[in-house]
Design an enzyme around this catalytic site. Structure first.
Site, PDB file in Angstrom:
ATOM      1  CB  CYS B  95       0.234  -0.723   3.550  1.00  0.00           C
ATOM      2  SG  CYS B  95       0.976  -1.913   4.684  1.00  0.00           S
ATOM      3  CG  HIS B 195       0.347  -4.033  -0.311  1.00  0.00           C
ATOM      4  ND1 HIS B 195       0.906  -2.786  -0.420  1.00  0.00           N
ATOM      5  CD2 HIS B 195       0.542  -4.429   0.971  1.00  0.00           C
ATOM      6  CE1 HIS B 195       1.418  -2.451   0.758  1.00  0.00           C
ATOM      7  NE2 HIS B 195       1.208  -3.421   1.620  1.00  0.00           N
TER       8      HIS B 195
END
Lengths: 457, 244
Positions: B95, B195
């Site tokens: 990310c 994630h």
């Protein structure tokens, strides 16, 4: 004309609520949504002569509200509150409809409203609150609200709408205290002056850098998370000295904490009738609200000893020989506090986690990896087993494996009936940590089988 | 005893969404195989020597801390990270960590923020966040596999010529919700939006990183099999829920 619409909206709301009950649904927000649709200013009208206390913040809203409720009871005030976690605009409107006459006249002097930070921003436009309590600001379900700074700005917007409110702020939370810069309200601070636990879990701080100048904070002590005696090494921003504070912690046990509580200069030895360090904060917050509203501090202190805990907040549900306690968890900060409690508990016990990922739970379950479950190894011998259940039980089982718990000890029990039968056959302390929708489902099964009250009754 | 040194880059600010679970996953899977594991945290202001680290991990973070972070990157760590990538070190970037390895980030209001520039890619911010469980297909060690994770990003990432996509989206948004690509691969860099954290419930992925790092350091990538019952149950549940 307005009067007729108001009456119509109140009736529609109460009828919808009644109808939902009849068909066996415990829905709590739809009736209010109906009312708001029919009469958008309904909250303003119904709350006009009512003294409103708003409780917001990330963690501790419900327990603080229950404690404040007890102080209202013991000081003889008439009140109503939004129980059962209905804390969005619709749910709050429904409570006001339910607790006024059909023509919109108040039935009670006080309203105690728990609402999340996003709803606070909205409902504060309609309610002229007398007191606003901000419990703390932690990272919450990030898939919904974004970042802590976003939470903070929602709360600030809410307080700006509440021009006449006295604001109670947690002095130990650097994020919460920063609100003081943005508002002109009278502020009363509360806090805990010392460390609470001998051993604590390792946590990621939600606020390692100064909210104002981005330098690192130093702490004279920490209670948990980012809470404690903070001071910025750059700009000098620091914990304000609280008017209401916990000076000493004498005892923390499986069922209560005993503390020395200072309320505006008067000191009381108080037995807080609920275990856990976070409940020490909730007690201080409650005393702060009482002080801010000019209640008798002796009565407030007494209320902390007599109140009984709320829905899923260390709530005791005895089933046969199993002493089941339900501890609702919503985010890593709250969960770490439960672990702090468990890791200081030497009694043989069973630990259960019920992990769901529905919208109300937070759809992202990755937060379980921000919780220091590794700390359970310290009390490995007193934990008889660890059970996992809920939609994401497999993920939870894996988390415990990676925390170093023996896989022999981890049992996956996805079937609630089997789970509840197995709990009923257990002899000893059982700590169940469910997420929101898992708690509703499991609690309902337990209620059906063992005859506990449904929460919305 | 063989030992791998893992460097966790900026755990003080890039620590959202349980990403530190990735470091736990690598550590545990090394330990279970009797391979040593040393973890170094390189926080803001630390003068950590990155040259003797074998696996680097950089995770997701909040925007608030970005300013502090970019200052530290500019003060030398950015170059050290580039050198490590060029020398073939194993990198897992998630990310914000993934975006930062790229060239720049353009906010939705048009402001441009320069990043490390180790990877030929850039990110454009938009208002709407791409959030949810997702699954993509990729190749690890010559074997096709599905990776499950949770994406939560407002930046859309576009890949240049110098990198290739890590995977193909089967369910969800991925890099930009337009071209079905997910993540980026360059040398031994594995970059993704996943994630979750991604490694525990995708054990093949963890083992791939371990194998490449062992080969780099010892010239031999043999690792023993582990009992992955729990991991594969968690993996399979999400794959079935999303695409079956």
């Amino acid at each position: 004309m307005g009067k007729i619409r108001l009456t119509a909206a109140v009736i529609a709301c109460r009828f919808t609520r009644w109808a939902l009950r009849v068909i066996g649904k415990g829905g709590t927000s739809l009736p209010g949504e109906v009312a708001v649709r029919l009469y958008p200013d309904i909250l303003t009208d119904l709350s006009r002569d009512v003294s409103v206390i708003i409780v917001t913040g990330t963690n501790g809203k419900t327990t603080s509200s229950r404690m404040i409720e007890q102080t209202l009871v013991e000081s003889g005030k008439t009140y109503f509150c939004n129980k059962s976690g209905a804390n969005m605009l619709g749910g709050i409107a429904a409570e006001f409809c339910q607790n006024s006459s059909f023509t919109g006249k108040k039935k009670y002097d006080w309203a105690l409203i728990e609402c999340d930070e996003a709803a606070f921003k909205t409902v504060s436009k309609y309610l002229d609150a007398k007191c606003v309590l901000v419990t703390n600001i932690f990272r919450d379900q990030l898939d919904r609200y974004g970042e802590v700074t976003h939470t903070l700005s929602s709360i600030i917007a809410g307080i700006k709408n509440s021009k006449n409110a006295v604001v109670c702020l947690n002095a130990d939370c650097s994020l919460t205290v920063s609100i003081s810069d943005e508002i002109e309200n009278r502020i009363v601070y509360y806090g805990v002056d010392k460390e609470i636990y001998k051993r604590t879990v390792e946590e990621i701080s939600d606020a390692p850098y100064c909210i104002k100048c981005k330098s690192q904070y130093v702490y004279s002590y920490r209670t948990f998370g980012h809470l404690g005696g903070f001071k910025c090494t750059g700009c000098g921003y620091e914990r304000p000295s609280p008017t209401v504070s916990v000076r000493e912690i004498f005892e923390t046990t499986e069922s209560y904490s005993k503390v020395l509580l200072n309320i505006g200069g008067d000191e009381y030895t108080v037995k807080i009738n609920l275990p856990g360090g976070y409940n020490i904060y909730n007690a201080a917050a409650t005393a702060c609200v009482g002080y801010a509203l000019g209640f008798d501090s002796k009565t407030d202190a007494a209320a902390l000893e007599s109140f009984e805990c709320g829905f899923g907040r260390m709530e005791m549900l005895p089933i046969n020989n199993a002493r089941l306690r339900m501890i609702l968890v919503k985010n890593p900060a709250g969960c770490n506090q439960v672990l702090n409690f468990l890791c200081n508990n030497k009694e043989r016990s069973l630990f259960i986690v019920a992990l769901n990922d529905n919208y109300a739970d937070g759809t992202d379950v990755s937060w379980i990896w921000d919780v220091d479950f590794e700390k359970l190894l310290d009390v490995d011998e007193s934990l008889s087993e660890i059970w996992v259940t809920g939609i994401r039980a497999d993920e939870m089982a894996m988390r415990f494996k990676y925390a170093g718990i023996s896989t022999e000890k981890i049992k996956i029990k996805k079937d609630y009936s089997e789970l509840i039968d197995d709990i009923a056959a257990y002899d000893g302390a059982v700590y169940m940590m469910p997420t929101y929708t898992a708690m509703l489902a499991i609690r309902k099964r337990i209620a059906d089988k063992f005859g506990f009250k449904e929460f919305w009754k | 005893m063989k030992t791998l040194k893992i460097c966790h880059l900026y755990p003080d600010v890039l620590n959202l969404y349980g990403d530190r679970g990735n470091v736990t996953a690598i550590k545990k899977r090394l330990e279970w195989r009797g391979i040593g594991c040393e973890i170094v945290n390189a926080n803001i202001g630390d003068k950590t020597d990155l040259r003797d680290c074998d696996i680097f991990f950089i995770g997701g973070g909040q925007d608030f801390e970005q300013e502090v972070l970019l200052k530290d990157i500019a003060s030398g760590k950015g170059d050290a990270i580039k050198d490590a990538i060029e020398s073939g070190k194993v990198f897992l970037a998630i990310c914000a960590g993934y975006q930062i390895l790229g060239k720049y980030y353009k906010t939705h209001t048009g402001e441009v923020c320069d990043f490390i520039g180790a990877l030929d890619l850039y990110t454009v911010g938009q208002k709407k966040r791409m959030i949810g469980n997702y699954v993509y297909e990729c190749e690890l060690g010559g074997r096709k596999t599905e990776i499950v994770g949770f994406e939560n990003h407002s930046g859309k990432t576009y890949l240049g010529e110098g990198v290739r996509p890590f995977g193909k989206i089967l369910y969800g948004n991925g890099n930009n919700s337009e071209d079905k690509t997910e993540g980026a691969r360059y040398k031994n860099v594995y970059a993704t939006y996943a994630h979750g954290p991604v490694l525990p419930k995708n054990p093949y992925f963890t083992d791939e990183l371990i194998r490449v790092a062992l080969k780099n350091k010892y010239g031999d990538d043999a690792i023993s099999e582990l009992d992955d019952t729990f991991e594969l149950a968690a993996h399979k549940y999400m794959v079935n829920r999303l695409i079956k």
